[in-house]
Every structure is written in C-alpha cells, then in structure tokens.
Design a protein around this motif. Structure first.
Motif, PDB file in Angstrom:
ATOM      1  N   UNK A   1      33.134  48.263  43.682  1.00  0.00           N
ATOM      2  CA  UNK A   1      33.678  47.625  42.505  1.00  0.00           C
ATOM      3  C   UNK A   1      32.736  47.902  41.331  1.00  0.00           C
ATOM      4  N   UNK A   2      33.282  48.406  40.243  1.00  0.00           N
ATOM      5  CA  UNK A   2      32.482  48.785  39.081  1.00  0.00           C
ATOM      6  C   UNK A   2      31.735  47.613  38.465  1.00  0.00           C
ATOM      7  N   UNK A   3      32.345  46.432  38.462  1.00  0.00           N
ATOM      8  CA  UNK A   3      31.688  45.258  37.877  1.00  0.00           C
ATOM      9  C   UNK A   3      30.378  44.967  38.595  1.00  0.00           C
ATOM     10  N   UNK A   4      30.371  45.073  39.917  1.00  0.00           N
ATOM     11  CA  UNK A   4      29.147  44.827  40.685  1.00  0.00           C
ATOM     12  C   UNK A   4      28.126  45.930  40.421  1.00  0.00           C
ATOM     13  N   UNK A   5      28.582  47.167  40.417  1.00  0.00           N
ATOM     14  CA  UNK A   5      27.701  48.308  40.199  1.00  0.00           C
ATOM     15  C   UNK A   5      26.992  48.212  38.850  1.00  0.00           C
ATOM     16  N   UNK A   6      27.687  47.749  37.826  1.00  0.00           N
ATOM     17  CA  UNK A   6      27.110  47.652  36.483  1.00  0.00           C
ATOM     18  C   UNK A   6      26.615  46.250  36.147  1.00  0.00           C
TER      19      UNK A   6
ATOM     20  N   UNK B   1      30.777  39.771  45.279  1.00  0.00           N
ATOM     21  CA  UNK B   1      29.610  39.093  44.722  1.00  0.00           C
ATOM     22  C   UNK B   1      29.511  39.196  43.208  1.00  0.00           C
ATOM     23  N   UNK B   2      30.644  39.260  42.537  1.00  0.00           N
ATOM     24  CA  UNK B   2      30.686  39.374  41.080  1.00  0.00           C
ATOM     25  C   UNK B   2      31.138  38.027  40.505  1.00  0.00           C
ATOM     26  N   UNK B   3      30.431  37.509  39.512  1.00  0.00           N
ATOM     27  CA  UNK B   3      30.868  36.242  38.924  1.00  0.00           C
ATOM     28  C   UNK B   3      32.269  36.359  38.333  1.00  0.00           C
ATOM     29  N   UNK B   4      33.070  35.336  38.537  1.00  0.00           N
ATOM     30  CA  UNK B   4      34.419  35.277  37.976  1.00  0.00           C
ATOM     31  C   UNK B   4      34.459  34.101  37.017  1.00  0.00           C
TER      32      UNK B   4
END
Length: 129
Positions: free
Chosen positions: A1-6, A53-56
């Motif tokens: 997932x790009x959000x986690x990567x960045x 594990x990305x904040x929502x």
C-alpha cells in the motif's frame, strides 16, 4: 500500500449523515443500493488502512466545499461547481476546494502532521538511502 510506503495517512469524509438523509427518500430511488455502497466503501477503506498499519482519519464533511481553504470565508458560486472567495479572491472547482479543506482538517486532527506519530523523522533517516 502506497500510503504505508510513504508514511501517509488515509483521510475520508464521514458520510453517515448522507446515508441517513438517503434513507428518507422514497423507495423508488433505490436508496438501499446507495446506502450499501457507501457503507461498504467506508468499511473497505478503514479495513485496508488497519490491515496495512496506516492511520485512517474520518473528517466531518460540513463546510468542506463551501468554506474558503485559504481564509475561511464563505464562498459564493461563480457558475456550476465553481466557487470564489469574495474576501481573498481564491477561486476553484468545488471538488478541489473540498480536497483542500479535508486535507486541512486532517492535518489539524493529526496535530500538524499527516504521518504516523511513530514515523521516523527526517533527522532519523540516513541521507541517500
């Protein structure tokens, strides 16, 4: 997932009130189908964010397309879907205005940072890596 990567957060509007308003429409408008679609989309976004594990962040949509993202004044409609601020002169499509205001609200909600609170800071990162 790009959000986690960045190390970004995922932000979405809370569409609960929209869904409640749709329930009041006559049955011939097939509101059940619309409600199901919004609920599933919200659930899927939140589930994927949690899984990776990305904040929502859920934002109240009130005023996101009618308030100036620059100065906070009420916008006036110039033509279909285009708004202008009479105070500072900012003008844009209402979708762009909504995005800017949602981003601003999310930034505020995260305490000034759209990265996770445990994300490494620039001082912790080895240059050129």
């Amino acid at each position: 997932m790009l959000a986690k990567q960045h190390q970004h957060a995922v932000v979405r509007e809370d569409l609960t009130n929209l869904v409640e308003a749709l329930r009041k429409l006559p049955k011939e408008h097939k509101t059940a189908l619309l409600i199901l679609g919004y609920r599933r989309l919200e659930y899927w976004i939140d589930w994927q964010s949690k899984k990776h594990g990305v904040p929502s962040i859920v934002i109240n949509p009130k005023g996101t397309s009618s308030i100036c993202p620059i100065c906070g004044s009420k916008l006036v409609e110039v033509n279909y879907r285009r708004f202008k601020c009479t105070k500072c002169g900012f003008e844009a499509n209402r979708d762009k205005i909504r995005i800017l205001n949602i981003e601003k609200k999310a930034y505020k909600k995260m305490g000034g940072s759209l990265t996770t609170p445990t994300a490494p800071q620039m001082t912790d990162v080895i240059p050129n890596r």
